[in-house]
Design a protein around this motif. Structure first.
Motif, PDB file in Angstrom:
ATOM      1  N   LEU A 176       1.218  -6.042   4.012  1.00 17.37           N
ATOM      2  CA  LEU A 176       0.419  -5.291   3.765  1.00 17.37           C
ATOM      3  C   LEU A 176      -0.274  -5.576   1.923  1.00 17.37           C
ATOM      4  N   VAL A 177       0.352  -6.070   1.552  1.00 12.93           N
ATOM      5  CA  VAL A 177       0.029  -6.795   0.143  1.00 12.93           C
ATOM      6  C   VAL A 177      -1.398  -7.979   0.358  1.00 12.93           C
ATOM      7  N   ARG A 178      -1.456  -8.249   1.468  1.00 16.25           N
ATOM      8  CA  ARG A 178      -2.549  -8.769   1.777  1.00 16.25           C
ATOM      9  C   ARG A 178      -3.374  -8.404   2.348  1.00 16.25           C
ATOM     10  N   GLU A 179      -3.480  -8.241   3.172  1.00 19.75           N
ATOM     11  CA  GLU A 179      -4.409  -6.714   4.429  1.00 19.75           C
ATOM     12  C   GLU A 179      -4.671  -5.337   3.124  1.00 19.75           C
ATOM     13  N   LEU A 180      -4.264  -5.337   2.556  1.00 16.38           N
ATOM     14  CA  LEU A 180      -4.546  -4.112   1.372  1.00 16.38           C
ATOM     15  C   LEU A 180      -5.234  -4.731  -0.167  1.00 16.38           C
ATOM     16  N   ASP A 181      -4.984  -6.095  -0.049  1.00 16.79           N
ATOM     17  CA  ASP A 181      -5.126  -6.478  -1.543  1.00 16.79           C
ATOM     18  C   ASP A 181      -4.555  -5.921  -2.491  1.00 16.79           C
TER      19      ASP A 181
END
Length: 116
Positions: free
Chosen positions: A55-60
């Motif tokens: 989630l953190v990576r995909e949504l930045d």
């Protein structure tokens, strides 16, 4: 309710919407079912670490929003600076660090002189 769990749900929802992603599209991108995203956003789901990372990576997602929701907005500026630096070479980072240190010294000196 745990403040970090509700902060995660709020951050995921707001960021997902700002990126014009549906819950289904986000779920597909990170390889989970739509129900997982719904539960996280409603603060009824506490995702596994692997899902949180995706989630953190995909949504930045800025990590301070998830782990330090009570922190000031200055952290958003720090997050932007970190993202800018992530694309720099070692040489560029050394030059930028030198400039930042010099600039901070100058700004502090100016502020000190104004007080005197």
């Amino acid at each position: 309710m745990n403040q970090s769990v509700s902060a995660l749900g709020d951050a995921v929802r707001a960021t997902r919407k700002s990126k014009n992603l549906s819950q289904e599209a986000l779920a597909e991108k990170i390889g989970v079912c739509k129900r997982t995203i719904i539960d996280i956003e409603k603060n009824t789901g506490n995702p596994k670490f692997e899902i949180l990372c995706m989630l953190v990576r995909e949504l930045d997602l800025p990590l301070y929003q998830v782990f330090y929701p009570e922190a000031s907005n200055n952290l958003e500026i720090q997050n932007i600076l970190v993202r800018e630096l992530s694309d720099c070479t070692d040489y560029e980072m050394k030059v930028i660090l030198s400039v930042v240190r010099s600039l901070r010294y100058t700004l502090k000196s100016e502020a000190k002189n104004k007080v005197l």
